[in-house]
Every structure is written in structure tokens, then in C-alpha cells.
Design an enzyme around this catalytic site. Structure first.
Site, short mmCIF file in Angstrom:
data_model
loop_
_atom_site.label_atom_id
_atom_site.label_comp_id
_atom_site.label_asym_id
_atom_site.label_seq_id
_atom_site.Cartn_x
_atom_site.Cartn_y
_atom_site.Cartn_z
N HIS A 22 -7.91 6.33 -6.65
CA HIS A 22 -7.38 5.35 -5.69
C HIS A 22 -6.30 6.07 -4.90
O HIS A 22 -5.23 6.40 -5.43
CB HIS A 22 -6.82 4.16 -6.48
CG HIS A 22 -6.59 2.94 -5.66
ND1 HIS A 22 -7.62 2.22 -5.09
CD2 HIS A 22 -5.46 2.27 -5.33
CE1 HIS A 22 -7.12 1.18 -4.44
NE2 HIS A 22 -5.81 1.19 -4.56
N LYS A 167 -7.99 -4.12 2.60
CA LYS A 167 -6.76 -3.42 2.97
C LYS A 167 -7.06 -1.93 2.88
O LYS A 167 -7.61 -1.47 1.88
CB LYS A 167 -5.67 -3.84 2.00
CG LYS A 167 -4.45 -2.99 1.92
CD LYS A 167 -3.29 -3.80 1.36
CE LYS A 167 -2.40 -2.98 0.45
NZ LYS A 167 -1.22 -3.72 0.00
N LYS A 169 -5.70 1.95 2.85
CA LYS A 169 -4.49 2.71 2.58
C LYS A 169 -4.51 3.93 3.50
O LYS A 169 -5.38 4.81 3.36
CB LYS A 169 -4.44 3.15 1.12
CG LYS A 169 -4.50 2.02 0.12
CD LYS A 169 -3.34 1.06 0.20
CE LYS A 169 -2.13 1.58 -0.50
NZ LYS A 169 -1.08 0.51 -0.61
N ASP A 198 -2.24 -0.56 5.13
CA ASP A 198 -0.95 -0.36 4.46
C ASP A 198 -0.58 1.11 4.61
O ASP A 198 -1.30 1.99 4.15
CB ASP A 198 -1.07 -0.74 2.98
CG ASP A 198 0.28 -0.72 2.27
OD1 ASP A 198 1.29 -0.37 2.91
OD2 ASP A 198 0.32 -1.07 1.07
N GLU A 224 0.99 -3.28 7.20
CA GLU A 224 1.96 -3.38 6.10
C GLU A 224 2.84 -2.14 6.06
O GLU A 224 2.33 -1.02 6.09
CB GLU A 224 1.17 -3.54 4.79
CG GLU A 224 2.02 -3.65 3.55
CD GLU A 224 1.19 -3.98 2.30
OE1 GLU A 224 0.02 -4.43 2.44
OE2 GLU A 224 1.70 -3.77 1.19
N ASP A 249 6.79 -4.67 2.67
CA ASP A 249 6.46 -4.51 1.24
C ASP A 249 7.60 -3.74 0.57
O ASP A 249 8.50 -4.33 -0.02
CB ASP A 249 5.11 -3.81 1.08
CG ASP A 249 4.71 -3.66 -0.38
OD1 ASP A 249 5.40 -4.25 -1.24
OD2 ASP A 249 3.72 -2.96 -0.69
N LYS A 273 5.94 -9.65 -4.66
CA LYS A 273 5.51 -8.96 -5.89
C LYS A 273 6.49 -9.30 -7.00
O LYS A 273 7.71 -9.11 -6.81
CB LYS A 273 5.46 -7.44 -5.69
CG LYS A 273 4.41 -7.00 -4.67
CD LYS A 273 4.27 -5.50 -4.60
CE LYS A 273 3.21 -5.12 -3.57
NZ LYS A 273 3.07 -3.65 -3.39
N GLU A 327 -3.70 -10.06 -3.02
CA GLU A 327 -4.47 -8.84 -3.33
C GLU A 327 -4.44 -8.64 -4.85
O GLU A 327 -4.30 -7.52 -5.34
CB GLU A 327 -3.86 -7.64 -2.60
CG GLU A 327 -2.39 -7.43 -2.91
CD GLU A 327 -1.73 -6.27 -2.20
OE1 GLU A 327 -2.31 -5.71 -1.26
OE2 GLU A 327 -0.60 -5.92 -2.60
C1 MUC Z 1 1.02 -1.43 -2.11
O1 MUC Z 1 1.75 -0.67 -1.50
O2 MUC Z 1 0.82 -2.52 -1.61
C2 MUC Z 1 -1.37 -2.73 -3.51
C3 MUC Z 1 -2.72 -2.62 -3.37
C4 MUC Z 1 -3.03 -1.26 -3.47
O3 MUC Z 1 -4.12 -0.73 -3.39
O4 MUC Z 1 -1.90 -0.57 -3.64
C5 MUC Z 1 -0.85 -1.46 -3.86
C6 MUC Z 1 0.47 -1.00 -3.43
MG MG Z 2 2.06 -2.06 0.18
#
Ligand code: MUC
Ligand code: MG
Length: 373
Positions: A22, A167, A169, A198, A224, A249, A273, A327
């Protein structure tokens, strides 16, 4: 009812494999490490909780190992002998003896709520004032690092009706490469899915001003944490200029951070969170600040396993407006379970039963198998 006292607080580090690597901007996860809390009370009730972060110290300022040490040496001794049913008093004591440490405190607050729920025969959501829904929309994170693989993964999730919000990354690759990646995925999925990104603080303001415009114009619904949590002025300017809404975040490391972000107008959505605020009760204080300021809500994750995921879910179920969904997919990223019954995901939602406490039982064999020695 006679008073139950806290007799023992245990923190167990558990390492679990993930279904695939991941990839986040700051770290590639090959496994996830959970810190499982067990609070034993004098009436025979055990409460369970979870304190989990991402990538050791790469994401937050507590690691699994530091959480365990701080719980064992500082937090647990402060709690032993206290009234297990008085969660206010217990958490106030922890706030007095320990600054910060919101991840560890979140695991403890979750375990105390689980114990009290079991004791009273009530789900944690009801202890928190009562749920206004029984299920939550759940986004999935596409983070294989490969555009074609991410599209195939999204198609499969749509097909099995597990997720329709994705989402992505980004942030670690050159900017144009990341933008091409996101636009290709949005084009492939079209109106069948919501696509969000994000950046995990990886852009500077000049990059973010440009990228937020390009992404907004290409149908990305939400951006994000594009820039560093420390660049408050930049966040305010981006929040005014980006065509797609900006979500905070990492900027929120406490309930107080949430207040100052709201006061400054630095985001139009908050990622809630439990770990960043100090537990399911603490995260609702951030939610209430957002609601008063007209900031929209999103139920975030630190990629917790089932225990932390359900602790978050019980809090989020009490929120009237959760405009951007959640999420809470953490358990689905893991190949192994440490509870006897895995959380139920179906029809794009996580369904939360009305069983007492968090509604979970630890699988002792699995826990022993994956506990770090
Ligand atoms: C984050 O920064 O949001 C949340 C979902 C994911 O894949 O990583 C986290 C961390
Ligand atoms: Mg995040």
C-alpha cells in the site's frame, strides 16, 4: 450496580500482512502493525481497543512501540484502581499525566467504552448519545502504485458493489506523472465513481495551486492535505482558490488544531480520526467544532484493523451530517483477522450491528499467532 474498578491494562503489538503493498507518499506498507488494548475490570468485564498508526514514525508522532512503552510505563499504572465506568475521570487523569499521545489515549478510551457498553448491554454508539444510522458509506484507497492495476481494482470494487468512492494516494512522484495517473483513473471510471486524492502534505503551495486547479477541472471531487500541516497561510489561500474542496487531515493533531483551522478558514472538510483526537468521544468534539463552523465531515482512518475501525464507526454513526462518507476499509486491507467475526461490508457500506460494546470478540488463537514476541 456495584462499582467496577480497572484492574489491568495490557497493550499487545500485532503484525498483520496486507493484501498488497500500500503505497503512500511517505511510506510503502508491506504489513500493518496494530496495538491492541485489553482492559480487565473487577466485575469480570474486558474492554478492547486499538491504537494504530501507519509506517512506524513516518506518519504520526507515536509508533506502535512507543505507544506500548508509554501505555505500560505511564498510562496503565495511572488507570489501575480507577472506576472503570467513569470514562470522563479516567481520560482527564490521562490528560493530566500525559501530554499528546492521542493514538495511545484513543485505544484506551475505546477499550473503556467497549467495557462500559458490555457492562450496560449497550452498543458504544448508544453510550455516545445514540446512532442516527446503522451503516456508513466506505471509500477504498487505490494505492498499488500502478495506474492500470488501480483501474482494474476499482472496476472490481464497483462490480462487487463494495466501493464506489476511490481515494488515490499521490505526492511521491513528479507532479505531472501524478496528475496523469489521477486523470486516467477518473476518465476510466467516469460518473460511476467519485475520485479523490490524498497528497499527504507532499506538495508546496506553488505546486498545489496549479495541481488543485487541474484536478478540479478534471472531475476530482476532493483534495486531501495537499501541503504541509505547518503552512497555515498556504492552506487558507488554497482553500479560497481550489475549484475542488480541500480536506484537512494531518493538520488536525488535536481537538485544539481543529478549532484553529476552523477559525482561520483553512479547510472546508475535516477528516475525523479517533487516533488524532484521543478516542471516539474526543473525535466528536472535533466534529462539533466543524459543524458549528459549517465545515463538512469525513470519517477517516489510520488503517486500523477491525477493533479500531468499529471504534471509529460507532462514533461516526452518531453524526447527523457525514457529507463525504468514510474510508473505514482498514480490515479489508489485511489478509488476517484477530476478531471472531469480521465487520460486514456490503452494498458500498459498513454495517454496524447493535451488539453491546464495540460488538467484537478477540480471536485468541489468531491474536497469539500474530502477536509480536
Ligand atoms: C491518510 O492519510 O488518510 C487513509 C487511507 C489510506 O489509504 O491511508 C490513510 C492515511
Ligand atoms: Mg490523509
Amino acid at each position: 450496580m456495584t462499582q467496577a474498578l480497572i484492574e489491568r491494562v495490557q497493550a499487545v503489538i500485532v503484525d498483520l500482512p496486507t493484501i498488497r503493498p500500500h503505497k503512500l507518499a511517505m511510506h510503502t506498507m508491506q504489513r500493518q502493525t496494530l496495538v491492541i488494548l485489553r482492559i480487565t475490570c473487577s466485575d469480570g468485564v474486558e474492554g478492547i481497543g486499538e491504537a494504530t498508526t501507519i509506517g512506524g514514525l513516518a506518519y504520526g508522532n507515536e509508533s506502535p512501540e512507543s505507544m506500548k512503552t508509554n501505555i505500560d510505563i505511564h498510562l496503565a499504572p495511572a488507570l489501575v484502581g480507577m472506576d472503570a465506568g467513569n470514562i470522563n475521570a479516567a481520560m482527564l487523569k490521562l490528560d493530566k499525566i500525559a501530554k499528546g499521545n492521542t493514538f495511545a489515549k484513543s485505544g484506551i478510551e475505546s477499550a473503556l467504552l467497549d467495557a462500559q457498553g458490555k457492562r450496560l448491554g449497550l452498543p458504544v454508539s448508544e453510550l455516545l448519545g445514540g446512532r442516527v444510522r446503522d451503516s456508513l458509506e466506505v471509500a477504498w484507497t487505490l494505492a498499488s502504485g500502478n495506474t492500470a492495476q488501480d483501474i482494474a481494482e476499482a472496476e472490481q470494487m464497483l462490480e462487487i458493489r463494495r466501493h464506489r468512492v476511490f481515494k488515490l494516494k499521490i505526492g511521491a512522484n513528479p507532479l505531472e506523472q501524478d496528475l496523469r495517473h489521477v486523470i486516467a483513473i477518473k476518465r476510466a471510471l467516469g460518473d460511476r465513481a467519485s475520485v479523490r486524492v490524498d497528497v499527504n502534505q507532499y506538495w508546496d503551495e506553488s505546486q498545489a495551486l496549479y495541481a488543485c486547479r487541474v484536478l478540479g477541472e478534471n472531475g476530482v471531487d476532493l483534495i486531501e492535505q495537499p501541503i504541509a500541516r505547518t503552512n497555515r497561510g498556504g492552506q487558507v489561500r488554497l482553500n479560497q482558490r481550489s475549484p475542488a474542496p480541500i480536506m484537512a487531515d494531518e493538520s488536525i493533531e488535536s481537538v485544539e488544531d481543529a478549532f484553529s483551522l476552523a477559525a482561520d478558514g483553512a479547510a472546508s472538510i475535516f477528516a475525523l480520526k479517533i487516533a488524532k483526537n484521543g478516542g471516539p468521544r474526543a473525535v466528536l468534539r472535533t466534529a462539533h467544532i466543524a459543524q458549528a463552523a459549517g465545515i463538512a465531515l469525513y470519517g477517516g482512518t489510520m488503517l486500523e484493523g477491525s477493533v479500531g475501525t468499529l471504534a471509529s464507526a460507532h462514533a461516526f454513526l452518531t453524526l447527523n451530517q457525514l457529507t463525504w462518507g468514510t474510508e473505514l476499509f482498514g480490515p479489508l486491507l489485511l489478509t488476517e483477522e484477530i476478531v471472531t467475526q469480521a465487520p460486514e461490508y456490503r452494498d458500498f457500506q459498513l454495517h454496524v450491528p447493535r451488539t453491546p460494546g464495540l460488538g467484537l470478540r478477540l480471536d485468541e488463537q489468531q491474536l497469539a499467532r500474530f502477536a509480536r514476541r
